[in-house]
Write an enzyme that holds these catalytic residues in place. Structure first.
Site, mmCIF file in Angstrom:
data_model
loop_
_atom_site.group_PDB
_atom_site.id
_atom_site.type_symbol
_atom_site.label_atom_id
_atom_site.label_comp_id
_atom_site.label_asym_id
_atom_site.label_seq_id
_atom_site.Cartn_x
_atom_site.Cartn_y
_atom_site.Cartn_z
ATOM 1 N N ARG A 1 30.594 40.696 36.234
ATOM 2 C CA ARG A 1 30.645 39.028 36.086
ATOM 3 C C ARG A 1 30.338 38.664 37.428
ATOM 4 O O ARG A 1 30.239 39.531 38.746
ATOM 5 C CB ARG A 1 32.120 38.581 35.916
ATOM 6 C CG ARG A 1 33.352 38.940 36.773
ATOM 7 C CD ARG A 1 34.335 38.729 35.830
ATOM 8 N NE ARG A 1 35.778 39.239 36.668
ATOM 9 C CZ ARG A 1 36.367 38.608 37.467
ATOM 10 N NH1 ARG A 1 36.035 37.413 37.833
ATOM 11 N NH2 ARG A 1 37.342 39.209 37.993
ATOM 12 N N TYR B 1 41.905 37.843 54.002
ATOM 13 C CA TYR B 1 40.198 37.891 53.526
ATOM 14 C C TYR B 1 39.415 37.697 54.699
ATOM 15 O O TYR B 1 38.324 38.324 54.790
ATOM 16 C CB TYR B 1 40.199 36.675 52.621
ATOM 17 C CG TYR B 1 38.832 36.771 51.927
ATOM 18 C CD1 TYR B 1 38.379 37.644 50.665
ATOM 19 C CD2 TYR B 1 37.797 35.503 52.195
ATOM 20 C CE1 TYR B 1 37.257 37.646 50.240
ATOM 21 C CE2 TYR B 1 36.652 35.475 51.531
ATOM 22 C CZ TYR B 1 36.504 36.294 50.567
ATOM 23 O OH TYR B 1 35.223 36.558 49.958
HETATM 24 N N1 LIG Z 1 32.300 33.154 45.192
HETATM 25 C C1 LIG Z 1 32.443 32.775 46.290
HETATM 26 O O1 LIG Z 1 32.670 31.764 46.686
HETATM 27 C C2 LIG Z 1 32.127 33.923 47.493
HETATM 28 C C3 LIG Z 1 31.999 33.354 48.844
HETATM 29 C C4 LIG Z 1 31.803 34.563 49.849
HETATM 30 C C5 LIG Z 1 31.835 35.682 49.516
HETATM 31 N N2 LIG Z 1 32.051 36.167 48.115
HETATM 32 C C6 LIG Z 1 32.069 37.766 47.970
HETATM 33 O O2 LIG Z 1 31.063 38.091 46.946
HETATM 34 C C7 LIG Z 1 31.662 39.075 46.107
HETATM 35 C C8 LIG Z 1 31.514 38.717 44.558
HETATM 36 O O3 LIG Z 1 32.573 37.972 44.129
HETATM 37 P P1 LIG Z 1 32.233 36.943 43.047
HETATM 38 O O4 LIG Z 1 32.362 35.600 43.442
HETATM 39 O O5 LIG Z 1 31.157 37.124 42.161
HETATM 40 O O6 LIG Z 1 33.561 36.988 42.260
HETATM 41 P P2 LIG Z 1 34.161 37.518 40.691
HETATM 42 O O7 LIG Z 1 33.400 36.732 39.925
HETATM 43 O O8 LIG Z 1 35.467 37.243 40.771
HETATM 44 O O9 LIG Z 1 33.658 39.059 40.788
HETATM 45 C C9 LIG Z 1 34.425 40.052 41.213
HETATM 46 C C10 LIG Z 1 33.906 41.419 40.683
HETATM 47 O O10 LIG Z 1 34.774 42.345 41.458
HETATM 48 C C11 LIG Z 1 35.083 43.183 40.503
HETATM 49 N N3 LIG Z 1 36.217 43.925 41.105
HETATM 50 C C12 LIG Z 1 37.370 43.593 41.632
HETATM 51 N N4 LIG Z 1 38.281 44.291 41.907
HETATM 52 C C13 LIG Z 1 37.742 45.487 41.694
HETATM 53 C C14 LIG Z 1 38.332 46.634 41.698
HETATM 54 N N5 LIG Z 1 39.400 47.254 42.051
HETATM 55 N N6 LIG Z 1 37.302 47.675 41.147
HETATM 56 C C15 LIG Z 1 36.005 47.411 40.723
HETATM 57 N N7 LIG Z 1 35.626 46.222 40.527
HETATM 58 C C16 LIG Z 1 36.430 45.432 40.961
HETATM 59 C C17 LIG Z 1 35.517 42.496 39.504
HETATM 60 O O11 LIG Z 1 35.560 43.170 38.281
HETATM 61 P P3 LIG Z 1 36.352 42.586 36.868
HETATM 62 O O12 LIG Z 1 35.412 41.799 36.304
HETATM 63 O O13 LIG Z 1 36.793 43.963 36.470
HETATM 64 O O14 LIG Z 1 37.737 41.958 37.564
HETATM 65 C C18 LIG Z 1 34.382 41.353 39.202
HETATM 66 O O15 LIG Z 1 33.160 42.196 38.594
HETATM 67 C C19 LIG Z 1 32.900 39.416 46.705
HETATM 68 O O16 LIG Z 1 32.926 40.807 47.444
HETATM 69 C C20 LIG Z 1 33.499 38.037 47.198
HETATM 70 O O17 LIG Z 1 34.446 38.379 48.359
HETATM 71 C C21 LIG Z 1 32.294 35.381 46.967
#
Ligand SMILES: NC(=O)c1ccc[n+]([C@@H]2O[C@H](COP(=O)([O-])OP(=O)(O)OC[C@H]3O[C@@H](n4cnc5c(N)ncnc54)[C@H](OP(=O)(O)O)[C@@H]3O)[C@@H](O)[C@H]2O)c1
Length: 258
Positions: free
Chosen positions: A17, A161
């Protein structure tokens, strides 16, 4: 954009996702021949979703399952990827990640902070260590870490974080130094606040208060982050390495309470 990544073979974590899933779709659209879409555990809905992307763009999307906080599971995942001789990866996108519960440093659970580092830092570093051996041998490759502007600017009540993403930003530069001699590029994308599940559970009023800090006056879309990842991963960025690219709508956090 079209054909930006034609013929490449990529590994994308966090593919179920959010930004990771969007990256798989953009990669497929851009002609990546095989995407290894990595998710935490086996999931029929995920497998069906990946099949639908593959059919839509006429490429191969192959689910690989491992928990990124479990080193033995990572090794098994890499072994599975390496066993597929028809598709040797030359791109890695480290996208899997979690966010901690907002909490002042004085009240922070060290156990939870270590857990966050296991997923957001060590998992990415360990996976990269194993996969970069393939890139090293091929003398080519591109690695993109999804870090965060939090690692540069700080973020309210999130010391673990912030520290973790700052460590990743530093790791990007150091890996780029070490892998440059074998023509492997390493870069980071630092998203600002982006509309995914990760921020969906935050207090809406508090989130609204953050918008004035963003020049474009809105949060990012996962598509916008995925497009930037595709650029850095591709040969269009062939002379870019050791960089952290902010994709944040022009975010300038207020000095206090951020
Ligand atoms: N959204 C923001 O505002 C934002 C801002 C800055 C940086 N980021 C970074 O962008 C990246 C992606 O975030 P997102 O916003 O797309 O978040 P998200 O929608 O919560 O997706 C996170 C993904 O990481 C996977 N994941 C979490 N723990 C895991 C584990 N132990 N082993 C394997 N997979 C795991 C989840 O898998 P499951 O589906 O199985 O839980 C999910 O597919 C992250 O590194 C985050 O820190 C996000």
């Amino acid at each position: 954009m079209s054909d930006l990544l034609r013929g490449h073979c990529a590994v994308v974590t966090g593919a179920r996702r959010g930004i990771g899933r969007q990256t798989v779709e953009v990669f497929a659209r851009e002609g990546v021949r095989v995407v290894y879409a990595c998710a935490r555990k086996e999931d029929d809905a995920f497998a069906a979703d990946m099949r639908s992307i593959a059919e839509k763009y006429g490429v191969s999307v192959r689910p690989v399952y491992f928990d990124i906080s479990d080193e033995a599971a990572i090794v098994r995942g890499v072994r599975e990827i390496r066993s597929q001789k028809d598709a040797v990866p030359d791109i890695l996108v480290n996208c899997a990640g979690i966010l901690s519960r907002p909490c002042r440093f004085s009240m922070m659970s060290i156990q939870e902070a270590k857990r966050l580092f296991d997923v957001d830092f060590w998992g990415q570093v360990i996976l990269t260590q194993h996969l970069s051996k393939i890139f090293h041998r091929q003398r080519r490759g591109s690695i993109v870490f999804v870090t965060s502007i939090a690692g540069m600017d700080g973020f309210f009540a999130s010391l673990d974080y912030v520290a973790c993403k700052a460590a990743l930003n530093a790791a990007v530069v150091q890996m780029a130094r070490e892998l440059g001699e074998v023509h492997v590029r390493v870069n980071g994308i630092a998203p600002g606040l982006t509309k995914t599940d990760m921020i969906a559970h935050q207090n809406p009023a508090a989130m609204e208060m953050l918008k004035p800090a963003i020049m474009l006056g809105r949060f990012g879309k996962k598509q916008e982050i995925a497009e930037a990842i595709a650029f850095l991963a591709s040969d269009a960025a062939s002379y870019v390495t050791g960089q952290i690219l902010r994709v944040d709508g022009g975010t300038h956090p207020p000095k206090a309470n951020w």
